[in-house]
Design an enzyme around this catalytic site. Structure first.
Site, PDB file in Angstrom:
ATOM      1  N   TRP A 185       0.932  -1.129   0.003  1.00 36.26           N
ATOM      2  CA  TRP A 185      -0.114  -0.007   0.198  1.00 36.26           C
ATOM      3  C   TRP A 185       0.842   1.292  -0.116  1.00 36.26           C
ATOM      4  O   TRP A 185       1.874   1.297   0.905  1.00 36.26           O
ATOM      5  CB  TRP A 185      -0.952   0.209   1.094  1.00 36.26           C
ATOM      6  CG  TRP A 185      -1.662   1.447   1.380  1.00 36.26           C
ATOM      7  CD1 TRP A 185      -2.570   1.703   0.440  1.00 36.26           C
ATOM      8  CD2 TRP A 185      -1.403   2.527   2.281  1.00 36.26           C
ATOM      9  NE1 TRP A 185      -3.131   3.015   1.187  1.00 36.26           N
ATOM     10  CE2 TRP A 185      -2.106   3.615   1.985  1.00 36.26           C
ATOM     11  CE3 TRP A 185      -0.402   2.734   3.301  1.00 36.26           C
ATOM     12  CZ2 TRP A 185      -2.025   4.650   2.651  1.00 36.26           C
ATOM     13  CZ3 TRP A 185      -0.363   3.971   3.936  1.00 36.26           C
ATOM     14  CH2 TRP A 185      -1.319   4.648   3.723  1.00 36.26           C
ATOM     15  N   GLU A 226      -3.246  -2.631  -2.550  1.00 32.53           N
ATOM     16  CA  GLU A 226      -4.321  -2.164  -1.737  1.00 32.53           C
ATOM     17  C   GLU A 226      -4.499  -0.759  -2.133  1.00 32.53           C
ATOM     18  O   GLU A 226      -3.511   0.102  -2.322  1.00 32.53           O
ATOM     19  CB  GLU A 226      -3.912  -2.165  -0.102  1.00 32.53           C
ATOM     20  CG  GLU A 226      -4.963  -1.704   0.738  1.00 32.53           C
ATOM     21  CD  GLU A 226      -4.465  -1.447   2.046  1.00 32.53           C
ATOM     22  OE1 GLU A 226      -5.325  -1.044   3.084  1.00 32.53           O
ATOM     23  OE2 GLU A 226      -3.379  -2.099   2.521  1.00 32.53           O
ATOM     24  N   HIS A 286      -8.525  -6.233   4.720  1.00 33.57           N
ATOM     25  CA  HIS A 286      -8.219  -5.471   5.810  1.00 33.57           C
ATOM     26  C   HIS A 286      -9.480  -5.024   6.479  1.00 33.57           C
ATOM     27  O   HIS A 286     -10.397  -4.009   6.097  1.00 33.57           O
ATOM     28  CB  HIS A 286      -7.459  -4.320   5.480  1.00 33.57           C
ATOM     29  CG  HIS A 286      -6.138  -4.575   5.473  1.00 33.57           C
ATOM     30  ND1 HIS A 286      -5.134  -3.636   5.023  1.00 33.57           N
ATOM     31  CD2 HIS A 286      -5.227  -5.719   5.464  1.00 33.57           C
ATOM     32  CE1 HIS A 286      -3.765  -4.010   5.103  1.00 33.57           C
ATOM     33  NE2 HIS A 286      -4.111  -5.435   5.152  1.00 33.57           N
ATOM     34  N   ASP A 296     -10.221   4.185  10.762  1.00 33.32           N
ATOM     35  CA  ASP A 296      -9.557   2.887  11.338  1.00 33.32           C
ATOM     36  C   ASP A 296      -9.903   2.385  12.707  1.00 33.32           C
ATOM     37  O   ASP A 296      -9.083   2.338  13.633  1.00 33.32           O
ATOM     38  CB  ASP A 296      -7.979   2.945  11.280  1.00 33.32           C
ATOM     39  CG  ASP A 296      -7.428   2.598   9.887  1.00 33.32           C
ATOM     40  OD1 ASP A 296      -7.904   1.735   9.350  1.00 33.32           O
ATOM     41  OD2 ASP A 296      -6.768   3.426   9.310  1.00 33.32           O
ATOM     42  N   ASP A 326      -7.215  -4.164  10.391  1.00 27.40           N
ATOM     43  CA  ASP A 326      -6.510  -3.093  10.284  1.00 27.40           C
ATOM     44  C   ASP A 326      -7.087  -1.884  11.011  1.00 27.40           C
ATOM     45  O   ASP A 326      -8.068  -1.290  10.329  1.00 27.40           O
ATOM     46  CB  ASP A 326      -6.252  -2.530   8.958  1.00 27.40           C
ATOM     47  CG  ASP A 326      -5.426  -1.354   8.698  1.00 27.40           C
ATOM     48  OD1 ASP A 326      -4.622  -0.754   9.556  1.00 27.40           O
ATOM     49  OD2 ASP A 326      -5.143  -0.877   7.569  1.00 27.40           O
TER      50      ASP A 326
END
Length: 429
Positions: A185, A226, A286, A296, A326
């Site tokens: 990522w 990602e 994730h 997140d 994540d």
């Protein structure tokens, strides 16, 4: 007289048997599911390469709850505690900045030897390892760019980092005997509207092609790519969009990573899983929880988590899907965050496994949408929690809220002392 966990399970087993669901078979299937728990919840994404440096790349950890890990040994200690409270055998997901070495080394110099202690620890614990190159929190992330930067010197630094990360992932997979998923990522993007969206993506594509030029043994490692919609400092344009990585993953035979927080606020990843499964080599998840934006948050048992579980289980995608977490929350106990998020992910899968899936599919094929709705609504009242508690007990993991007392004891005995020692060290200086 209060019933035991086993007695409540037997009652639930009989209830589910009435609709043709074998709870023993469901638990056996759940036992084989490995969740990749992310290491960066334990220290707020600081790592050990430059823990006092600035957190960049559109990432922000908020809060100052006491007891964050400050060394690899402390982080491993915390992970062990979390795993002891989670039923089953799982994996730990490492970022490159979590190397364990006394040798001064930069991201373009890292080698497998810098992660040897992690591999030894994983074998001792009987867990697998996944990996992520770290394309953020480094001075060579310039102007919000890494692999897409117009300066070749910048790109070359990150290309070398990507190549070395692949070798580390291969090493970890070989050492542990479990395939290491190496997830790429890059936060490259721009804060305001760009003139040229095409050229940075072309540079990103060419940089990735150079990184992936060497074929590695897929028994040891597989790569995923990602996407992200936007980040802090990259609100207007992200080079690695969903469409970019869909195209890249499908044409380069890579896994495609879907992060629950990397899309528009009303967009969900659960509805993307079957489409990807038809055309892609495989999926890396994730599992996260966005609130307003890709913030997140700790995974809770919300509708989307349950839909993700249903899509995976109903369509027999467990063998094609790698499930990782994540999130990072520094406002609450970090071990508790791991435990809550991982156990909830397992629960969501279990709830889906306890559905009479073939019957539901037959009902739908017969166009009996009334019965489909009636049965799926009735299932919401079935005693899945009694099946879950039995699964925990069979795995010597705490039942119900019993894990919370253990976390609070750990905070009192370990985390509070860690903070006192840190304060004393700061005072000495």
């Amino acid at each position: 007289m209060t019933k035991t966990v086993e007695e409540r399970y037997e009652d639930a087993k009989a209830r589910y048997a009435e609709i043709g669901v074998d709870t023993d078979a469901a638990l056996k299937k759940l036992q084989d599911v490995k969740i990749s728990m992310h290491c960066w919840q334990g220290d707020d994404v600081k790592g050990f390469l430059n823990p006092d440096g600035e957190l960049t790349g559109g990432i922000m950890a908020t809060g100052d709850y006491p007891g964050a890990a400050h060394t690899p040994d402390q982080l491993r200690q915390d992970v062990e505690k979390a795993f002891s409270l989670i039923p089953g055998s799982h994996k730990l997901n490492l970022h490159a900045i979590y190397l364990d070495t006394d040798e001064p080394v930069d991201l373009d110099e890292i080698e497998p030897k810098h992660f040897a202690k992690w591999a030894s620890w994983a074998n001792e614990q009987g867990v697998g390892l996944d990996f992520n190159p770290t394309f953020f929190s480094h001075p060579m992330m310039k102007d919000g760019m890494t692999l897409a930067h117009p300066d070749k010197e910048v790109r070359d630094f990150w290309i070398e980092h990507g190549k070395r990360s692949r070798k580390i992932a291969e090493y970890l997979g070989k050492e542990t005997g479990q395939t290491c998923i190496d997830n790429f990522w890059m936060p490259d993007g721009m804060k305001d509207n760009p003139i040229d969206r095409y050229t940075p993506r072309k540079r990103m594509m060419e940089s990735l092609d150079e990184i992936f030029a060497e074929d590695l043994n897929e028994e040891y490692t597989q790569e995923s790519v990602e996407s992200k919609l936007f980040g802090l400092g990259a609100e207007a344009y992200t080079v690695g969009s969903h469409e970019f990585y869909m195209g890249y993953g499908l044409t380069r035979n890579k896994l495609i990573c879907l992060d629950a927080g990397h899309f528009h606020p009303t967009e969900v990843i659960s509805n993307k899983l079957t489409s990807l499964a038809l055309f892609s080599k495989g999926i890396m998840l994730h599992v996260s929880r966005p609130v307003r934006w890709d913030s997140d948050h700790v995974v809770i048992m919300d509708d989307e988590l349950q839909e993700i579980g249903k899509e995976i289980v109903r369509n027999d995608l467990l063998g094609k899907t790698n499930i990782g977490l994540d999130f990072f929350d520094a406002t609450i106990n970090r071990i508790a965050a791991w435990v809550i998020g991982t156990r909830n992910t397992q629960k969501a899968l279990l709830k889906a496994m306890l559905e009479p899936i073939e019957d539901l599919k037959t009902i739908e094929l017969d166009l009996d949408y009334t019965k489909r709705m009636a049965l799926t609504e009735e299932l919401k009242d079935f005693p899945y929690a009694d099946v879950w508690n039995y699964f925990c007990e069979q795995n010597n993991a705490p039942v119900g809220m019993d894990w919370y007392e253990e976390v609070m004891n750990y905070e009192r005995d370990i985390l509070s002392g860690r903070m006192l020692r840190l304060s004393a060290t700061i005072h000495c200086y």
